[in-house]
Design a protein around this motif. Structure first.
Motif, PDB file in Angstrom:
ATOM      1  N   THR A  86       0.838  -1.205   0.000  1.00 26.64           N
ATOM      2  CA  THR A  86       0.000   0.000   0.000  1.00 26.64           C
ATOM      3  C   THR A  86       0.872   1.253   0.000  1.00 26.64           C
ATOM      4  OG1 THR A  86      -1.622  -1.224   1.288  1.00 26.64           O
ATOM      5  CG2 THR A  86      -1.870   1.174   1.234  1.00 26.64           C
ATOM      6  N   VAL A  87       1.898   1.240   0.857  1.00 24.54           N
ATOM      7  CA  VAL A  87       2.757   2.426   0.987  1.00 24.54           C
ATOM      8  C   VAL A  87       3.607   2.625  -0.277  1.00 24.54           C
ATOM      9  CG1 VAL A  87       4.691   3.421   2.286  1.00 24.54           C
ATOM     10  CG2 VAL A  87       2.823   2.277   3.507  1.00 24.54           C
ATOM     11  N   PHE A  88       4.255   1.549  -0.752  1.00 20.38           N
ATOM     12  CA  PHE A  88       5.146   1.690  -1.916  1.00 20.38           C
ATOM     13  C   PHE A  88       4.347   2.019  -3.183  1.00 20.38           C
ATOM     14  CE2 PHE A  88       8.384  -1.651  -0.104  1.00 20.38           C
ATOM     15  CZ  PHE A  88       8.619  -0.815   0.973  1.00 20.38           C
ATOM     16  N   GLY A  89       3.084   1.594  -3.227  1.00 22.04           N
ATOM     17  CA  GLY A  89       2.284   1.798  -4.433  1.00 22.04           C
ATOM     18  C   GLY A  89       1.629   3.166  -4.499  1.00 22.04           C
ATOM     19  N   GLN A  90       1.810   3.962  -3.438  1.00 24.27           N
ATOM     20  CA  GLN A  90       1.174   5.277  -3.404  1.00 24.27           C
ATOM     21  C   GLN A  90       1.840   6.276  -4.332  1.00 24.27           C
ATOM     22  OE1 GLN A  90       1.158   6.922   0.599  1.00 24.27           O
ATOM     23  NE2 GLN A  90      -0.378   5.401   1.150  1.00 24.27           N
ATOM     24  N   GLU A  91       1.024   7.133  -4.889  1.00 24.87           N
ATOM     25  CA  GLU A  91       1.548   8.270  -5.638  1.00 24.87           C
ATOM     26  C   GLU A  91       2.047   9.280  -4.610  1.00 24.87           C
ATOM     27  OE1 GLU A  91       2.632   8.787  -8.985  1.00 24.87           O
ATOM     28  OE2 GLU A  91       0.782   7.599  -9.123  1.00 24.87           O
ATOM     29  N   VAL A  92       3.264   9.791  -4.784  1.00 19.61           N
ATOM     30  CA  VAL A  92       3.779  10.787  -3.843  1.00 19.61           C
ATOM     31  C   VAL A  92       3.557  12.170  -4.440  1.00 19.61           C
ATOM     32  CG1 VAL A  92       5.839  11.664  -2.674  1.00 19.61           C
ATOM     33  CG2 VAL A  92       5.489   9.189  -2.915  1.00 19.61           C
ATOM     34  N   SER A  93       2.878  13.013  -3.707  1.00 18.28           N
ATOM     35  CA  SER A  93       2.588  14.333  -4.240  1.00 18.28           C
ATOM     36  C   SER A  93       3.082  15.394  -3.263  1.00 18.28           C
ATOM     37  CB  SER A  93       1.079  14.423  -4.468  1.00 18.28           C
ATOM     38  OG  SER A  93       0.590  15.671  -4.073  1.00 18.28           O
ATOM     39  N   LEU A  94       3.477  16.559  -3.776  1.00 20.43           N
ATOM     40  CA  LEU A  94       3.960  17.622  -2.886  1.00 20.43           C
ATOM     41  C   LEU A  94       2.812  18.389  -2.256  1.00 20.43           C
ATOM     42  CD1 LEU A  94       7.063  18.942  -4.843  1.00 20.43           C
ATOM     43  CD2 LEU A  94       6.992  17.464  -2.831  1.00 20.43           C
ATOM     44  N   ASP A  95       1.639  18.176  -2.805  1.00 22.81           N
ATOM     45  CA  ASP A  95       0.445  18.790  -2.245  1.00 22.81           C
ATOM     46  C   ASP A  95      -0.091  17.836  -1.172  1.00 22.81           C
ATOM     47  OD1 ASP A  95      -2.088  19.557  -1.672  1.00 22.81           O
ATOM     48  OD2 ASP A  95      -2.834  19.494  -3.748  1.00 22.81           O
ATOM     49  N   SER A  96       0.119  18.197   0.102  1.00 21.16           N
ATOM     50  CA  SER A  96      -0.125  17.227   1.176  1.00 21.16           C
ATOM     51  C   SER A  96      -1.594  16.786   1.238  1.00 21.16           C
ATOM     52  CB  SER A  96       0.317  17.794   2.524  1.00 21.16           C
ATOM     53  OG  SER A  96      -0.366  18.999   2.760  1.00 21.16           O
ATOM     54  N   ASN A 134      -3.285  15.804  -1.160  1.00 23.95           N
ATOM     55  CA  ASN A 134      -3.483  14.698  -2.093  1.00 23.95           C
ATOM     56  C   ASN A 134      -2.698  13.446  -1.720  1.00 23.95           C
ATOM     57  OD1 ASN A 134      -5.357  15.462  -3.951  1.00 23.95           O
ATOM     58  ND2 ASN A 134      -3.899  16.623  -5.183  1.00 23.95           N
ATOM     59  N   ASP A 135      -1.806  13.566  -0.716  1.00 27.67           N
ATOM     60  CA  ASP A 135      -0.933  12.447  -0.399  1.00 27.67           C
ATOM     61  C   ASP A 135      -1.726  11.186  -0.107  1.00 27.67           C
ATOM     62  OD1 ASP A 135       1.698  12.545  -0.774  1.00 27.67           O
ATOM     63  OD2 ASP A 135       2.258  12.950   1.319  1.00 27.67           O
ATOM     64  N   GLY A 136      -1.376  10.116  -0.823  1.00 33.89           N
ATOM     65  CA  GLY A 136      -2.021   8.830  -0.568  1.00 33.89           C
ATOM     66  C   GLY A 136      -3.424   8.721  -1.136  1.00 33.89           C
ATOM     67  N   LYS A 137      -3.958   9.820  -1.638  1.00 26.48           N
ATOM     68  CA  LYS A 137      -5.348   9.756  -2.115  1.00 26.48           C
ATOM     69  C   LYS A 137      -5.432   9.399  -3.593  1.00 26.48           C
ATOM     70  CE  LYS A 137      -7.405  12.747   1.348  1.00 26.48           C
ATOM     71  NZ  LYS A 137      -6.935  14.102   1.621  1.00 26.48           N
ATOM     72  N   GLU A 138      -4.327   9.635  -4.297  1.00 25.59           N
ATOM     73  CA  GLU A 138      -4.369   9.318  -5.722  1.00 25.59           C
ATOM     74  C   GLU A 138      -4.350   7.818  -5.927  1.00 25.59           C
ATOM     75  OE1 GLU A 138      -1.666  11.918  -8.064  1.00 25.59           O
ATOM     76  OE2 GLU A 138      -1.703  13.096  -6.219  1.00 25.59           O
ATOM     77  N   LYS A 139      -4.659   7.426  -7.147  1.00 23.63           N
ATOM     78  CA  LYS A 139      -4.781   6.024  -7.490  1.00 23.63           C
ATOM     79  C   LYS A 139      -3.482   5.263  -7.203  1.00 23.63           C
ATOM     80  CE  LYS A 139      -6.157   3.319 -11.517  1.00 23.63           C
ATOM     81  NZ  LYS A 139      -4.901   2.580 -11.627  1.00 23.63           N
ATOM     82  N   SER A 140      -3.605   4.106  -6.580  1.00 19.82           N
ATOM     83  CA  SER A 140      -2.429   3.293  -6.294  1.00 19.82           C
ATOM     84  C   SER A 140      -1.880   2.687  -7.589  1.00 19.82           C
ATOM     85  CB  SER A 140      -2.811   2.188  -5.324  1.00 19.82           C
ATOM     86  OG  SER A 140      -1.747   1.294  -5.178  1.00 19.82           O
ATOM     87  N   LYS A 141      -0.562   2.386  -7.591  1.00 19.04           N
ATOM     88  CA  LYS A 141       0.073   1.855  -8.799  1.00 19.04           C
ATOM     89  C   LYS A 141      -0.308   0.399  -9.072  1.00 19.04           C
ATOM     90  CE  LYS A 141       3.683   5.188  -8.207  1.00 19.04           C
ATOM     91  NZ  LYS A 141       4.716   5.484  -7.220  1.00 19.04           N
ATOM     92  N   PHE A 142      -0.806  -0.274  -8.066  1.00 20.55           N
ATOM     93  CA  PHE A 142      -1.359  -1.622  -8.271  1.00 20.55           C
ATOM     94  C   PHE A 142      -2.161  -2.009  -7.035  1.00 20.55           C
ATOM     95  CE2 PHE A 142       1.069  -4.985  -5.920  1.00 20.55           C
ATOM     96  CZ  PHE A 142       1.816  -4.132  -5.144  1.00 20.55           C
ATOM     97  N   ASP A 143      -2.909  -3.073  -7.145  1.00 12.50           N
ATOM     98  CA  ASP A 143      -3.774  -3.492  -6.054  1.00 12.50           C
ATOM     99  C   ASP A 143      -2.944  -4.203  -4.969  1.00 12.50           C
ATOM    100  OD1 ASP A 143      -5.547  -4.722  -4.378  1.00 12.50           O
ATOM    101  OD2 ASP A 143      -6.538  -5.906  -5.935  1.00 12.50           O
ATOM    102  N   PRO A 144      -2.801  -3.598  -3.785  1.00 14.61           N
ATOM    103  CA  PRO A 144      -1.919  -4.171  -2.755  1.00 14.61           C
ATOM    104  C   PRO A 144      -2.349  -5.558  -2.271  1.00 14.61           C
ATOM    105  CG  PRO A 144      -3.085  -2.246  -1.897  1.00 14.61           C
ATOM    106  CD  PRO A 144      -3.395  -2.320  -3.356  1.00 14.61           C
ATOM    107  N   THR A 145      -3.615  -5.904  -2.457  1.00 12.60           N
ATOM    108  CA  THR A 145      -4.025  -7.244  -2.010  1.00 12.60           C
ATOM    109  C   THR A 145      -3.422  -8.335  -2.905  1.00 12.60           C
ATOM    110  OG1 THR A 145      -6.079  -7.279  -3.314  1.00 12.60           O
ATOM    111  CG2 THR A 145      -6.221  -6.383  -1.076  1.00 12.60           C
ATOM    112  N   VAL A 146      -2.980  -7.954  -4.120  1.00  9.71           N
ATOM    113  CA  VAL A 146      -2.294  -8.937  -4.973  1.00  9.71           C
ATOM    114  C   VAL A 146      -0.995  -9.390  -4.296  1.00  9.71           C
ATOM    115  CG1 VAL A 146      -1.116  -9.304  -7.188  1.00  9.71           C
ATOM    116  CG2 VAL A 146      -3.291  -8.076  -7.125  1.00  9.71           C
TER     117      VAL A 146
END
Ligand SMILES: O=C(O)C(=O)C[C@]1(C(=O)O)C=C[C@@H](O)C=C1
Length: 251
Positions: free
Chosen positions: A201-211, A213-225
């Motif tokens: 979940t953490v590694f797949g997060q989009e990192v944004s400088l606008d706090s 939006n942090d963690g709210k953007e679409k993940s890079k893949f489904d962490p349950t996989v």
């Protein structure tokens, strides 16, 4: 140095390998399924019969074998047949494992699981033509998963040395079920699965400088996989390697 292998140190090593596997999942998920990569009939490479992914993996393993990769007992090739010997000066890798370890290679099962089970969960269907790039991400993810699973040899050796009196009777009786039970730590497995899902979940997060939006953007893949991969395949296969290793341990 043999002293570096303890149950705590091999578990630390497994934890670090989680990062490599999760980044590998993210890299592969960047591409769509690209089914031509796996199609025996698509590639038509002169002098080679097989899929593009097999072509890339076989030839990369050839180069890496010459460069000495497989002299390290942590590494196991996917195509061990006709692999060239190392052409470089040898390094004195630790002789921690029993020599029987060399005959254990379950990459055929890993390969099958990867193509049949993992890829359909990981890659969105589609085709963007990047077959060679896709095969390169397959290779590094497969190598990471294989290294983790075969690291079961080291885990098993540590467990055997810590309690030979418990393991020896089961090994002599070829009692697979008893060995499986003795080497299993259910609560450790639970912790591994939960940590893997959290890391994914953490590694797949989009990192944004606008706090905001942090963690709210679409993940890079489904962490349950990632946690499914560990629960259904990585942990069970690591245990299978441990049982296979122990069965050879007193020969
Ligand atoms: O940590 C261990 O003792 C291991 O053998 C590794 C592992 C795993 O694959 O994560 C496998 C079996 C145990 O039940 C717990 C965890």
């Amino acid at each position: 140095d043999e002293n570096v292998y303890t149950l705590a140190s091999v578990r630390e090593n497994l934890i670090r390998q989680e990062d490599t596997i999760i980044y590998g999942l993210i890299e592969r998920a960047k591409f769509p399924s690209n089914s031509h990569t796996y199609d025996d009939k698509y590639a038509q490479i002169p002098g080679f019969s097989g899929s593009l992914v097999e072509f890339v993996i076989k030839n990369t393993e050839d180069v890496q074998a010459k460069a000495g990769r497989y002299t390290n007992p942590e590494e196991n090739p996917f195509f061990p047949e006709k692999l060239p010997p190392s052409s470089v000066p040898s390094y004195p890798f630790s002789q921690f494992l029993h020599p029987g370890a060399a005959s254990i290679n379950i990459n055929k099962s890993i390969w099958k699981m990867y193509l049949q089970d993992l890829l359909p969960l990981l890659a969105n269907s589609g085709d963007d033509g990047n077959y060679a790039q896709t095969a390169a991400t397959d290779l590094s993810l497969l190598q990471a998963i294989s290294r983790r699973i075969h690291y079961g040899k080291f885990v098993a050796e540590v467990k055997f040395r810590d309690a030979p009196q418990d393991y020896e009777p089961l090994i002599r009786a070829k009692d697979r079920e008893g060995l499986m039970k003795l080497l299993t730590f259910t609560s450790v497995e639970e912790t591994v699965r939960k940590r893997v899902e959290k890391k994914a979940t953490v590694f797949g997060q989009e990192v944004s400088l606008d706090s905001d939006n942090d963690g709210k953007e679409k993940s890079k893949f489904d962490p349950t996989v990632a946690s499914r991969l560990y629960k259904d395949w990585v942990i069970p296969l690591t245990k299978e390697v441990q049982v296979e290793y122990l069965l050879r341990r007193i020969d």
